[in-house]
Design a protein around this motif. Sequence first.
Motif, mmCIF file in Angstrom:
data_model
loop_
_atom_site.group_PDB
_atom_site.id
_atom_site.type_symbol
_atom_site.label_atom_id
_atom_site.label_comp_id
_atom_site.label_asym_id
_atom_site.label_seq_id
_atom_site.Cartn_x
_atom_site.Cartn_y
_atom_site.Cartn_z
ATOM 1 N N LEU A 119 -1.348 8.181 11.728
ATOM 2 C CA LEU A 119 -1.016 8.017 13.146
ATOM 3 C C LEU A 119 0.378 8.563 13.433
ATOM 4 N N ALA A 120 1.325 8.294 12.548
ATOM 5 C CA ALA A 120 2.691 8.783 12.767
ATOM 6 C C ALA A 120 2.702 10.316 12.787
ATOM 7 N N ARG A 121 1.956 10.930 11.859
ATOM 8 C CA ARG A 121 1.904 12.403 11.833
ATOM 9 C C ARG A 121 1.233 12.945 13.087
ATOM 10 N N THR A 122 0.182 12.263 13.548
ATOM 11 C CA THR A 122 -0.530 12.731 14.744
ATOM 12 C C THR A 122 0.364 12.641 15.977
ATOM 13 N N ARG A 123 1.168 11.567 16.044
ATOM 14 C CA ARG A 123 2.071 11.434 17.204
ATOM 15 C C ARG A 123 3.156 12.505 17.177
ATOM 16 N N ARG A 124 3.632 12.836 15.958
ATOM 17 C CA ARG A 124 4.611 13.922 15.865
ATOM 18 C C ARG A 124 3.987 15.238 16.326
ATOM 19 N N LEU A 125 2.739 15.442 15.934
ATOM 20 C CA LEU A 125 2.032 16.660 16.356
ATOM 21 C C LEU A 125 1.877 16.690 17.876
ATOM 22 N N ARG A 126 1.547 15.535 18.468
ATOM 23 C CA ARG A 126 1.451 15.494 19.931
ATOM 24 C C ARG A 126 2.790 15.879 20.557
ATOM 25 N N GLY A 127 3.882 15.376 19.979
ATOM 26 C CA GLY A 127 5.217 15.729 20.467
ATOM 27 C C GLY A 127 5.450 17.240 20.397
ATOM 28 N N GLN A 128 4.927 17.875 19.362
ATOM 29 C CA GLN A 128 5.110 19.334 19.233
ATOM 30 C C GLN A 128 4.314 20.085 20.298
ATOM 31 N N ILE A 129 3.130 19.562 20.628
ATOM 32 C CA ILE A 129 2.334 20.207 21.685
ATOM 33 C C ILE A 129 3.025 20.008 23.040
ATOM 34 N N GLU A 130 3.599 18.806 23.234
ATOM 35 C CA GLU A 130 4.323 18.563 24.487
ATOM 36 C C GLU A 130 5.534 19.489 24.611
ATOM 37 N N ALA A 131 6.152 19.831 23.484
ATOM 38 C CA ALA A 131 7.273 20.781 23.527
ATOM 39 C C ALA A 131 6.784 22.166 23.963
ATOM 40 N N VAL A 132 5.556 22.537 23.563
ATOM 41 C CA VAL A 132 4.983 23.806 24.036
ATOM 42 C C VAL A 132 4.801 23.753 25.555
ATOM 43 N N GLU A 133 4.274 22.623 26.043
ATOM 44 C CA GLU A 133 4.106 22.468 27.497
ATOM 45 C C GLU A 133 5.428 22.637 28.233
ATOM 46 N N ARG A 134 6.449 21.930 27.717
ATOM 47 C CA ARG A 134 7.760 22.016 28.388
ATOM 48 C C ARG A 134 8.303 23.438 28.363
ATOM 49 N N ALA A 135 8.109 24.140 27.238
ATOM 50 C CA ALA A 135 8.611 25.522 27.144
ATOM 51 C C ALA A 135 7.895 26.415 28.149
ATOM 52 N N LEU A 136 6.591 26.200 28.319
ATOM 53 C CA LEU A 136 5.849 27.002 29.294
ATOM 54 C C LEU A 136 6.309 26.679 30.708
ATOM 55 N N GLU A 137 6.468 25.374 30.996
ATOM 56 C CA GLU A 137 6.903 24.984 32.344
ATOM 57 C C GLU A 137 8.295 25.543 32.666
ATOM 58 N N ALA A 138 9.172 25.586 31.652
ATOM 59 C CA ALA A 138 10.534 26.078 31.871
ATOM 60 C C ALA A 138 10.594 27.605 31.823
ATOM 61 N N GLU A 139 9.410 28.234 31.660
ATOM 62 C CA GLU A 139 9.329 29.694 31.597
ATOM 63 C C GLU A 139 10.245 30.283 30.520
ATOM 64 N N GLU A 140 10.190 29.645 29.359
ATOM 65 C CA GLU A 140 10.931 30.167 28.216
ATOM 66 C C GLU A 140 10.250 31.461 27.737
ATOM 67 N N GLY A 141 10.940 32.170 26.860
ATOM 68 C CA GLY A 141 10.397 33.412 26.333
ATOM 69 C C GLY A 141 9.210 33.163 25.424
ATOM 70 N N CYS A 142 8.396 34.197 25.234
ATOM 71 C CA CYS A 142 7.214 33.927 24.422
ATOM 72 C C CYS A 142 7.555 33.877 22.949
ATOM 73 N N ASP A 143 8.751 34.326 22.538
ATOM 74 C CA ASP A 143 9.169 34.109 21.148
ATOM 75 C C ASP A 143 9.295 32.615 20.876
ATOM 76 N N LYS A 144 9.913 31.899 21.819
ATOM 77 C CA LYS A 144 10.065 30.434 21.693
ATOM 78 C C LYS A 144 8.700 29.760 21.617
ATOM 79 N N VAL A 145 7.792 30.148 22.515
ATOM 80 C CA VAL A 145 6.467 29.525 22.533
ATOM 81 C C VAL A 145 5.711 29.829 21.239
ATOM 82 N N MET A 146 5.810 31.065 20.747
ATOM 83 C CA MET A 146 5.125 31.408 19.483
ATOM 84 C C MET A 146 5.646 30.566 18.331
ATOM 85 N N HIS A 147 6.970 30.363 18.294
ATOM 86 C CA HIS A 147 7.516 29.564 17.190
ATOM 87 C C HIS A 147 7.083 28.108 17.268
ATOM 88 N N LEU A 148 7.054 27.561 18.491
ATOM 89 C CA LEU A 148 6.599 26.167 18.643
ATOM 90 C C LEU A 148 5.140 26.035 18.236
#
Lengths: 92, 92, 92, 92
Positions: free
Chosen positions: C12-41
Motif C-alpha cells: 500500500l505504501a508503494r502504491t500511494r507513492r506511485l499515485r503521488g508520482q502520477i499526480e506529479a505528472v498531472e501537475r506538470a501537464l497543468e503547469a505546461e512544463e516542458g515535455c522533457d520534465k513530463v518524460m522524466h516523471l
Amino acid sequence: MTHTIHGKQKLLARTRRLRGQIEAVERALEAEEGCDKVMHLLAAARGALAGLMGEVVEDHIRHHLVDPERHPGALDENATEELLDVIRSYLK
Amino acid sequence: MTHTIHGKQKLLARTRRLRGQIEAVERALEAEEGCDKVMHLLAAARGALAGLMGEVVEDHIRHHLVDPERHPGALDENATEELLDVIRSYLK
Amino acid sequence: MTHTIHGKQKLLARTRRLRGQIEAVERALEAEEGCDKVMHLLAAARGALAGLMGEVVEDHIRHHLVDPERHPGALDENATEELLDVIRSYLK
Amino acid sequence: MTHTIHGKQKLLARTRRLRGQIEAVERALEAEEGCDKVMHLLAAARGALAGLMGEVVEDHIRHHLVDPERHPGALDENATEELLDVIRSYLK
C-alpha cells in the motif's frame, strides 16, 4: 528552451485515467483482494502508462527535436515514422 | 532516401557476438542442459540485442532524422539527449 | 481459492507513492512544463510500477503457486530463485 | 537437481530461426542497407527471442518449480495461469 507539450487536454485526461487505475490498485489492496486481481490491475496500469509515454515521446520527436520556425521542413517524415514504429514496439 | 548506418564495423562485431550467444543457446538445448542455463543465456542475449538496437536507434536519431547537409544544426542537441535518455531506459 | 496478498502495508505504501508520482505528472501537464520534465516523471513512475509488480509477482510465486499447508516443501527453492531472476530482468 | 527442458526439438527449431534472423541483420549491415531495414530486422529478432524466452519460462514454471513425482498435484493450476498471463504481457 523549454517546449510546452502539445495536446495538453488529451494528455491530462489520460493521466487522470491512469491515476484512477492506480487508485483501483490501492482499493484492491485495502480490501485484501487476491493477488491475481492486483496483478491484473497493475498490468492494465502499465499498459496505460506506456501508451501515455508513447504520446509524449511522439510529441517530443515531432515538435521539439527540430524548431519548426527556424528550420521548417528539416525533420524527415519517413525517418520519423520509422523511429516511431520501433519505439511503439517497445512501448507495449 | 536510404541512409547507410554509421559505425558499421562496430555494429557488425556486436551482431556477431549476439549470433555467438544464440549459438550457445542452441548448444545448451542440444546438450539437454537445465532450463536455468537456457534462461540465463536467453536473458544475456536479450540484453545484447537491446544494446545493439540502442546503438542503431541512436544512429538513426542523430544522423537520419535530419539531413545534416541540407539542414545543418537543425537537430536540437538537448532535445536529442532527453529523447535518448528515455529510449535507453526502455532498452534495458 | 483467492489468496490475500502478503505484506499489504508495504505494498500500500508503494502504491500511494506511485499515485503521488502520477499526480506529479498531472501537475506538470497543468503547469505546461516542458515535455522533457513530463518524460522524466513518466519514466520514474514506470520504474516504480515495475518494482511494485515485481513485489506482487514474487508474492504470488512464493505463496500462491503451491498451497503451503497442503503441500509443505513442494516449491523448489532454487527453481524459484532462478525464475525470479529472469522475471526481475524483465521488470526493469 | 538439473531439469532437462521439455519440447527440446520445438525449442531448437525456434532457436535456429532466431539465429537466421540475427544472420539477416549481419547481411544487412554488410550490404550497407539503411538503418530502417536494420531496425526492423532487430525488432523482429527481439520478438522471436521474447517468444522463445516465454516458452522456456513456461516450461520452467510448469515442470520445475514443483517436482511432479514427489509432489503430484501441488502446483495450483489457476495460480499458474494467472502468473503466465502476467509474464506474457511483459514478453511482448
